[in-house]
Design a protein around this motif. Structure first.
Motif, PDB file in Angstrom:
ATOM      1  N   PRO A  44      20.195 -14.473  -3.561  1.00  0.00           N
ATOM      2  CA  PRO A  44      20.774 -13.660  -2.828  1.00  0.00           C
ATOM      3  C   PRO A  44      21.346 -14.199  -1.512  1.00  0.00           C
ATOM      4  CG  PRO A  44      18.572 -13.603  -2.862  1.00  0.00           C
ATOM      5  CD  PRO A  44      18.847 -14.413  -3.635  1.00  0.00           C
ATOM      6  N   ALA A  45      22.377 -13.791  -0.854  1.00  0.00           N
ATOM      7  CA  ALA A  45      22.964 -14.321   0.447  1.00  0.00           C
ATOM      8  C   ALA A  45      23.632 -13.298   1.255  1.00  0.00           C
ATOM      9  CB  ALA A  45      24.556 -15.089   0.178  1.00  0.00           C
ATOM     10  N   TYR A  46      23.128 -13.473   2.628  1.00  0.00           N
ATOM     11  CA  TYR A  46      23.750 -12.744   3.517  1.00  0.00           C
ATOM     12  C   TYR A  46      25.173 -12.897   3.947  1.00  0.00           C
ATOM     13  CZ  TYR A  46      19.503  -9.960   4.793  1.00  0.00           C
ATOM     14  OH  TYR A  46      18.447  -9.252   4.642  1.00  0.00           O
ATOM     15  N   VAL A  47      25.981 -12.104   3.995  1.00  0.00           N
ATOM     16  CA  VAL A  47      27.536 -12.423   4.346  1.00  0.00           C
ATOM     17  C   VAL A  47      27.922 -11.730   5.476  1.00  0.00           C
ATOM     18  CG1 VAL A  47      29.590 -12.553   3.608  1.00  0.00           C
ATOM     19  CG2 VAL A  47      27.757 -12.846   2.001  1.00  0.00           C
ATOM     20  N   TYR A  48      28.539 -12.265   6.778  1.00  0.00           N
ATOM     21  CA  TYR A  48      28.698 -11.643   7.856  1.00  0.00           C
ATOM     22  C   TYR A  48      30.401 -11.516   8.177  1.00  0.00           C
ATOM     23  CZ  TYR A  48      23.778 -12.738   8.652  1.00  0.00           C
ATOM     24  OH  TYR A  48      22.290 -12.803   8.605  1.00  0.00           O
ATOM     25  N   ALA A  49      30.785 -10.615   8.858  1.00  0.00           N
ATOM     26  CA  ALA A  49      32.282 -10.688   8.860  1.00  0.00           C
ATOM     27  C   ALA A  49      32.404 -10.837  10.479  1.00  0.00           C
ATOM     28  CB  ALA A  49      32.827  -9.391   8.543  1.00  0.00           C
ATOM     29  N   TYR A 396       7.513 -14.449   1.608  1.00  0.00           N
ATOM     30  CA  TYR A 396       6.720 -13.666   0.885  1.00  0.00           C
ATOM     31  C   TYR A 396       6.815 -13.878  -0.615  1.00  0.00           C
ATOM     32  CZ  TYR A 396       3.284 -10.273  -0.876  1.00  0.00           C
ATOM     33  OH  TYR A 396       2.113  -9.583  -1.315  1.00  0.00           O
ATOM     34  N   ASN A 397       5.871 -14.193  -1.484  1.00  0.00           N
ATOM     35  CA  ASN A 397       5.912 -14.401  -3.000  1.00  0.00           C
ATOM     36  C   ASN A 397       6.519 -15.889  -2.978  1.00  0.00           C
ATOM     37  OD1 ASN A 397       6.255 -11.789  -5.037  1.00  0.00           O
ATOM     38  ND2 ASN A 397       4.997 -11.940  -3.431  1.00  0.00           N
ATOM     39  N   SER A 398       6.463 -16.916  -1.901  1.00  0.00           N
ATOM     40  CA  SER A 398       6.968 -17.833  -1.884  1.00  0.00           C
ATOM     41  C   SER A 398       8.349 -18.130  -2.451  1.00  0.00           C
ATOM     42  CB  SER A 398       6.110 -19.090  -2.779  1.00  0.00           C
ATOM     43  OG  SER A 398       4.937 -19.302  -1.841  1.00  0.00           O
ATOM     44  N   ARG A 399       9.077 -17.312  -1.824  1.00  0.00           N
ATOM     45  CA  ARG A 399      10.545 -17.152  -2.164  1.00  0.00           C
ATOM     46  C   ARG A 399      11.459 -18.016  -1.080  1.00  0.00           C
ATOM     47  NH1 ARG A 399      12.693 -13.275  -5.338  1.00  0.00           N
ATOM     48  NH2 ARG A 399      14.016 -12.301  -3.569  1.00  0.00           N
ATOM     49  N   PRO A 400      12.267 -18.776  -1.228  1.00  0.00           N
ATOM     50  CA  PRO A 400      13.015 -19.603  -0.294  1.00  0.00           C
ATOM     51  C   PRO A 400      13.825 -18.592   0.369  1.00  0.00           C
ATOM     52  CG  PRO A 400      12.964 -20.668  -2.306  1.00  0.00           C
ATOM     53  CD  PRO A 400      12.128 -19.499  -2.738  1.00  0.00           C
ATOM     54  N   ARG A 401      14.083 -18.450   1.735  1.00  0.00           N
ATOM     55  CA  ARG A 401      14.830 -17.372   2.261  1.00  0.00           C
ATOM     56  C   ARG A 401      16.440 -17.693   1.953  1.00  0.00           C
ATOM     57  NH1 ARG A 401      12.972 -17.350   8.491  1.00  0.00           N
ATOM     58  NH2 ARG A 401      12.715 -19.471   8.016  1.00  0.00           N
ATOM     59  N   ALA A 402      17.179 -16.764   2.042  1.00  0.00           N
ATOM     60  CA  ALA A 402      18.437 -16.561   1.334  1.00  0.00           C
ATOM     61  C   ALA A 402      19.364 -17.407   2.127  1.00  0.00           C
ATOM     62  CB  ALA A 402      18.913 -15.121   1.392  1.00  0.00           C
ATOM     63  N   ALA A 403      20.620 -17.603   1.878  1.00  0.00           N
ATOM     64  CA  ALA A 403      21.830 -18.507   2.620  1.00  0.00           C
ATOM     65  C   ALA A 403      22.440 -17.569   3.465  1.00  0.00           C
ATOM     66  CB  ALA A 403      22.646 -18.902   1.510  1.00  0.00           C
ATOM     67  N   GLU A 404      22.760 -17.524   4.497  1.00  0.00           N
ATOM     68  CA  GLU A 404      24.008 -16.844   5.323  1.00  0.00           C
ATOM     69  C   GLU A 404      25.172 -17.678   5.452  1.00  0.00           C
ATOM     70  OE1 GLU A 404      20.744 -17.087   8.853  1.00  0.00           O
ATOM     71  OE2 GLU A 404      21.418 -15.257   8.963  1.00  0.00           O
ATOM     72  N   VAL A 405      26.174 -16.874   5.322  1.00  0.00           N
ATOM     73  CA  VAL A 405      27.399 -17.213   5.306  1.00  0.00           C
ATOM     74  C   VAL A 405      28.524 -16.213   6.340  1.00  0.00           C
ATOM     75  CG1 VAL A 405      29.635 -17.039   3.764  1.00  0.00           C
ATOM     76  CG2 VAL A 405      27.263 -17.680   2.701  1.00  0.00           C
ATOM     77  N   ARG A 416      23.594 -20.896   7.207  1.00  0.00           N
ATOM     78  CA  ARG A 416      22.422 -21.408   7.031  1.00  0.00           C
ATOM     79  C   ARG A 416      22.196 -21.711   5.519  1.00  0.00           C
ATOM     80  NH1 ARG A 416      16.715 -20.541   6.628  1.00  0.00           N
ATOM     81  NH2 ARG A 416      15.535 -21.088   8.444  1.00  0.00           N
ATOM     82  N   HIS A 417      21.720 -22.678   5.227  1.00  0.00           N
ATOM     83  CA  HIS A 417      21.772 -22.876   3.771  1.00  0.00           C
ATOM     84  C   HIS A 417      20.460 -22.483   3.455  1.00  0.00           C
ATOM     85  CE1 HIS A 417      25.000 -26.048   3.346  1.00  0.00           C
ATOM     86  NE2 HIS A 417      24.353 -26.276   4.826  1.00  0.00           N
ATOM     87  N   ARG A 418      20.529 -22.023   2.044  1.00  0.00           N
ATOM     88  CA  ARG A 418      19.325 -21.541   1.390  1.00  0.00           C
ATOM     89  C   ARG A 418      18.228 -22.428   1.696  1.00  0.00           C
ATOM     90  NH1 ARG A 418      19.678 -17.690  -2.037  1.00  0.00           N
ATOM     91  NH2 ARG A 418      21.871 -17.958  -2.154  1.00  0.00           N
ATOM     92  N   GLU A 419      17.052 -22.005   1.566  1.00  0.00           N
ATOM     93  CA  GLU A 419      15.931 -22.673   1.752  1.00  0.00           C
ATOM     94  C   GLU A 419      15.554 -23.491   0.494  1.00  0.00           C
ATOM     95  OE1 GLU A 419      13.597 -20.571   5.661  1.00  0.00           O
ATOM     96  OE2 GLU A 419      12.863 -20.455   3.501  1.00  0.00           O
ATOM     97  N   THR A 420      14.940 -24.606   0.445  1.00  0.00           N
ATOM     98  CA  THR A 420      14.720 -25.396  -0.924  1.00  0.00           C
ATOM     99  C   THR A 420      13.447 -25.171  -1.175  1.00  0.00           C
ATOM    100  OG1 THR A 420      14.207 -27.264   0.339  1.00  0.00           O
ATOM    101  CG2 THR A 420      16.330 -27.096  -0.261  1.00  0.00           C
ATOM    102  N   LEU A 421      12.849 -25.445  -2.418  1.00  0.00           N
ATOM    103  CA  LEU A 421      11.415 -25.469  -2.594  1.00  0.00           C
ATOM    104  C   LEU A 421      10.641 -26.464  -1.809  1.00  0.00           C
ATOM    105  CD1 LEU A 421      11.757 -25.523  -6.450  1.00  0.00           C
ATOM    106  CD2 LEU A 421      11.236 -23.405  -5.039  1.00  0.00           C
TER     107      LEU A 421
END
Ligand code: LLP
Length: 437
Positions: A44-49, A396-405, A416-421
């Motif tokens: 998943p990724a957040y995309v902003y205009a 939550y559920n140890s999911r790296p947070r999404a990237a932001e574009v 914002r880069h996708r978080e890594t493990l």
């Protein structure tokens, strides 16, 4: 903001469609196909205009152009540094509620006087950080906090500029009880009957100077009635503060403008809103402080997600996405509606539950919703996710947070880069470093 299907290339780039729009069935943001972004940064990724944020800011600023005002963006809605920097370029200040938000604002280039500090539980460290940063106003929410601010300011040899946050105790109609704040009995602000006494207390404290009064009625407020009821109360109390000899300069009317989420929702009538606020401003002649969050950024963002699986169970269809409630909690927490669309036009529709991968029954984006029939591997977006989306995300559920574009015209950048493990465990130690008590 572009809407509808536009195809072909415009000769003049300034005529290129802006915001989210379809080109030959494919969803684009400004000049960039969302499929291109998914291919480059995964989901998943957040995309902003950027164009939508500019358009929303300009619309609000125009409605107040002829009165002294400052638009202090509520950082809690979207605290990405690139979004903050974009708003700063447009002339915004910020409304912050923590030392973390202050730090972000500073990193994005905001100066102290661009900052108003709200929130019901500021720590002494945060108050000190705000005073050292030279903020414009600290909005006080209790007598105990007022004396704490005076003590911290005294210890630093400064005088703290403060505003009292009034709870005007009006009836507020918001889509969910959790986003009301200006009603009687809530934790926010000073009950209106207690404000006069607090103004007197402020008079006796040498290290605070009362510069304004403020209020914030709630979020996603659909009609003008609460504001119409609250403004005269605020204006009256500003008169009381002035009569007590305070050099009052600011009237802070908070945020709360609504945006459309579901089909049939109407956009806030900014001109009506501005007319009400400006009429109150005319009585006081003070500089206005506005604290919009959602209005500026909600429609500028989508959460881009891939369909992992389609599932049919007990006569029901499920669409399982790679985004979950940890990425966007609004549907789970507030039963909030977010429109869901296929990125590549789908030939048909189905009625399904759109659910995430988290081990909670509350992890859903929509229930029994008629949506585009997208197969596994296809892309979906959750619309209107630019406010209170990523900023409320968790691991939550140890999911790296999404990237932001961020997209601006025909360019896009990962802001914002996708978080890594490794990010997930970086601050933890499997073998405790015990200390002796
Ligand atoms: N000022 C103060 C003091 C606030 O507490 C808030 C929001 C705002 C301004 C900005 O309000 P806005 O213009 O964005 O409505 N997480 C919830 C919204 C919580 C809002 C909290 N305070 C949601 O996702 O709907």
């Amino acid at each position: 903001m572009g809407a509808g299907v536009l195809s072909g290339s415009a000769a003049d780039p300034s005529e290129a469609p802006e915001g989210f729009h379809r080109v030959g069935g494919a969803l684009h943001v400004d000049g960039v196909p969302l499929a291109t972004i998914a291919g480059a940064v995964q989901t998943p990724a957040y995309v902003y205009a950027a164009s939508t944020i500019r358009a929303r800011y300009t619309r609000l600023a125009r409605a107040f152009a002829d009165v002294p005002h400052r638009i202090h963006f509520a950082v809690k809605a979207n605290s990405n540094l690139a979004v903050l920097a974009l708003l700063r370029e447009l002339g915004a200040g910020v409304d912050i509620v923590s030392g973390g938000e202050l730090y972000r604002a500073q990193q994005a280039g905001f100066g102290g006087r661009d900052v108003v500090f709200s929130g019901v539980g500021k720590t002494s460290d945060e108050i000190a950080q705000a005073l050292d940063g030279g903020v414009l106003l600290i909005n006080v929410e209790s007598e105990a906090e007022l004396t704490a601010i005076d003590a911290v300011a005294a210890s630093r040899g400064v005088v703290a500029p403060i505003a009292i946050r009034v709870n005007p105790e009006v009836t507020v109609d918001t889509p969910h009880a959790y986003i009301k704040t200006g009603e009687k009995g809530g934790k926010f602000g000073i009950p209106r009957d207690d404000v006069t006494r607090l103004i007197e207390v402020a008079t006796t404290l040498p290290h605070v100077t009362l510069r304004g009064l403020g209020m914030h009625l709630g979020s996603q407020i659909g009609n003008a009635d609460p504001l119409r009821d609250a403004l005269p109360r605020l204006v009256h109390l500003l008169g009381v503060a002035r009569a007590a000899g305070h050099d009052i300069r600011y009237m802070d009317v908070g945020g709360g403008l609504s945006v459309p989420y579901a089909p049939g929702d109407v956009d806030a009538d900014v001109e009506d809103y501005a007319a009400l606020v400006r009429a109150a401003q005319a009585e006081t002649r003070l500089a206005l402080v506005l604290e919009p969050g959602r209005f500026l950024v909600a429609e500028a963002g989508v959460l881009l997600t891939t369909v992992l699986y389609r599932k049919h169970a007990n006569g029901k269809d499920f669409v399982v996405t790679d985004a979950g409630m940890n990425d966007l909690i609004r549907p789970s927490l507030y039963q909030a509606y977010h429109a869901i669309e296929a990125v590549e036009a789908a030939p048909s529709r189905i009625t399904a539950d759109i659910v995430g991968p988290i081990c909670e029954s509350g992890d859903f984006f929509a229930k029994d919703r008629s949506v585009d029939d997208v197969p596994a591997g296809g892309l979906l977006v959750l619309r209107t996710a630019g406010a209170y989306g990523f900023s409320m995300a968790s691991n939550y559920n140890s999911r790296p947070r999404a990237a932001e574009v961020l997209v601006d015209g025909d360019r896009y950048a990962v802001v914002r880069h996708r978080e890594t493990l490794d990010d997930l465990v970086r601050l933890e130690r499997p073998h405790p470093d015990w200390r002796t008590a």
